[in-house]
Motif scaffolding. Structure first.
Motif, mmCIF file in Angstrom:
data_model
loop_
_atom_site.group_PDB
_atom_site.id
_atom_site.type_symbol
_atom_site.label_atom_id
_atom_site.label_comp_id
_atom_site.label_asym_id
_atom_site.label_seq_id
_atom_site.Cartn_x
_atom_site.Cartn_y
_atom_site.Cartn_z
ATOM 1 N N PHE A 99 0.622 21.459 73.883
ATOM 2 C CA PHE A 99 1.266 21.520 72.569
ATOM 3 C C PHE A 99 0.336 20.982 71.484
ATOM 4 O O PHE A 99 0.184 21.586 70.418
ATOM 5 C CB PHE A 99 2.572 20.723 72.589
ATOM 6 N N GLU A 118 4.817 26.552 55.970
ATOM 7 C CA GLU A 118 3.618 27.191 56.519
ATOM 8 C C GLU A 118 2.367 26.754 55.756
ATOM 9 O O GLU A 118 1.308 26.525 56.349
ATOM 10 C CB GLU A 118 3.771 28.715 56.456
ATOM 11 N N HIS A 152 1.624 20.722 63.380
ATOM 12 C CA HIS A 152 2.894 20.119 63.766
ATOM 13 C C HIS A 152 2.670 18.745 64.406
ATOM 14 O O HIS A 152 3.375 17.780 64.099
ATOM 15 C CB HIS A 152 3.631 21.019 64.759
ATOM 16 N N TYR A 153 1.700 18.694 65.313
ATOM 17 C CA TYR A 153 1.451 17.453 66.045
ATOM 18 C C TYR A 153 1.113 16.310 65.092
ATOM 19 O O TYR A 153 1.640 15.199 65.212
ATOM 20 C CB TYR A 153 0.321 17.656 67.054
ATOM 21 N N VAL A 172 9.869 22.893 68.655
ATOM 22 C CA VAL A 172 8.951 23.631 69.540
ATOM 23 C C VAL A 172 8.524 22.751 70.707
ATOM 24 O O VAL A 172 8.482 23.195 71.859
ATOM 25 C CB VAL A 172 7.717 24.117 68.746
ATOM 26 N N LEU A 222 1.496 23.279 56.871
ATOM 27 C CA LEU A 222 0.878 23.275 58.201
ATOM 28 C C LEU A 222 -0.624 23.516 58.108
ATOM 29 O O LEU A 222 -1.417 22.836 58.775
ATOM 30 C CB LEU A 222 1.523 24.351 59.080
ATOM 31 N N ASP A 223 -1.012 24.488 57.314
ATOM 32 C CA ASP A 223 -2.447 24.760 57.140
ATOM 33 C C ASP A 223 -3.155 23.564 56.517
ATOM 34 O O ASP A 223 -4.248 23.176 56.942
ATOM 35 C CB ASP A 223 -2.638 25.981 56.249
ATOM 36 N N GLN A 278 10.451 20.877 62.695
ATOM 37 C CA GLN A 278 10.187 22.160 63.337
ATOM 38 C C GLN A 278 9.232 21.988 64.517
ATOM 39 O O GLN A 278 9.365 22.655 65.548
ATOM 40 C CB GLN A 278 9.631 23.149 62.323
ATOM 41 N N GLY A 279 8.275 21.073 64.362
ATOM 42 C CA GLY A 279 7.358 20.796 65.468
ATOM 43 C C GLY A 279 8.070 20.225 66.671
ATOM 44 O O GLY A 279 7.822 20.628 67.816
ATOM 45 N N LYS A 332 -2.346 23.563 70.717
ATOM 46 C CA LYS A 332 -1.915 24.823 70.112
ATOM 47 C C LYS A 332 -1.275 24.632 68.745
ATOM 48 O O LYS A 332 -1.349 25.522 67.882
ATOM 49 C CB LYS A 332 -0.925 25.532 71.037
ATOM 50 N N TYR A 333 -0.656 23.475 68.502
ATOM 51 C CA TYR A 333 0.070 23.243 67.253
ATOM 52 C C TYR A 333 -0.431 21.971 66.556
ATOM 53 O O TYR A 333 0.322 21.001 66.389
ATOM 54 C CB TYR A 333 1.571 23.123 67.537
ATOM 55 N N ALA A 335 -3.459 20.642 59.024
ATOM 56 C CA ALA A 335 -4.498 20.903 60.025
ATOM 57 C C ALA A 335 -5.891 20.737 59.431
ATOM 58 O O ALA A 335 -6.825 20.295 60.103
ATOM 59 C CB ALA A 335 -4.331 22.309 60.602
#
Length: 204
Positions: A98, A17, A105-106, A68, A20-21, A64-65, A101-102, A24
């Motif tokens: 996707f 997590e 992950h992308y 999803v 991920l931040d 994990q991406g 929103k993610y 991004a």
């Protein structure tokens, strides 16, 4: 950046997590393991209990991406209903949704330089997502005579490349990337031109 921290006994997921931040915010190569540890509120040495290094951590984020992503594509495809063409177009829109929103992950999946074969979990998840795209392409291309039909993997790769290009240029809202058309309109028009070239839809 949100400070989720490590409070619930799952250090591995807390680091995912945190990554991920950071991805991004800074991109997949713009942060260190020490920064991920700090964001998760653990010592700089703690991440190495679960990950060999940053690439290993990013590979888990990407895996994990892809899980999803595969779920999103499968839902959009809906077993090829109500028609192969409608289902194919829905998959294209799901790709853009996707990415929007993610974003963390992308970027881990497509912009980190991590091989989809980096770990068994990543390989399995990416294969499942790609299978949805290939299935959608194969079902739609059945109307083309076999001797002129592109391989489903090539067909889906063309659409993925088009979708990825639109994401990079127009979906993230970066300065200078505005278009008079929405990303969905651009993708729909691009898919239409491609499918007309294959003879799968009329020229009207």
């Amino acid at each position: 950046m949100s400070k989720r921290g490590y409070h619930h006994g799952n250090l591995r997921q807390a680091l995912v997590e945190a990554a991920l931040d950071l991805i991004a915010e800074k991109g997949p190569t713009g942060f260190t393991m020490a920064e991920a540890a700090k964001s998760a509120s653990v010592s700089a040495a703690a991440p190495y209990r679960h990950f060999a290094g940053r690439e290993d951590l990013i590979a888990e984020v990407a895996a994990q991406g892809y899980d999803v992503f595969a779920d999103v594509l499968e839902f959009a495809y809906n077993g090829g209903q109500p028609s192969p063409l409608a289902a194919f177009e829905a998959v294209g829109r799901a790709y853009l949704a996707f990415a929007r929103k993610y974003p963390g992950h992308y970027m881990a999946m497509f912009e980190s330089g991590i091989s989809p074969r980096q770990t068994p979990a990543l390989a399995q998840a990416s294969t499942r997502a790609n299978a949805v795209l290939s299935t959608a392409a194969d079902a739609l291309s059945q109307r083309i005579p076999a001797d002129r039909r592109p391989p489903a993997a090539m067909f889906s790769a063309h659409i993925s490349a088009m979708s990825h290009g639109i994401v990079e240029l127009y979906t993230r809202g970066k300065p200078g990337t505005r278009s008079p058309f929405t990303p969905e309109e651009l993708l729909e028009a691009g898919i239409g031109i491609y499918l007309r070239g294959l003879g799968l839809i009329s020229g009207d």
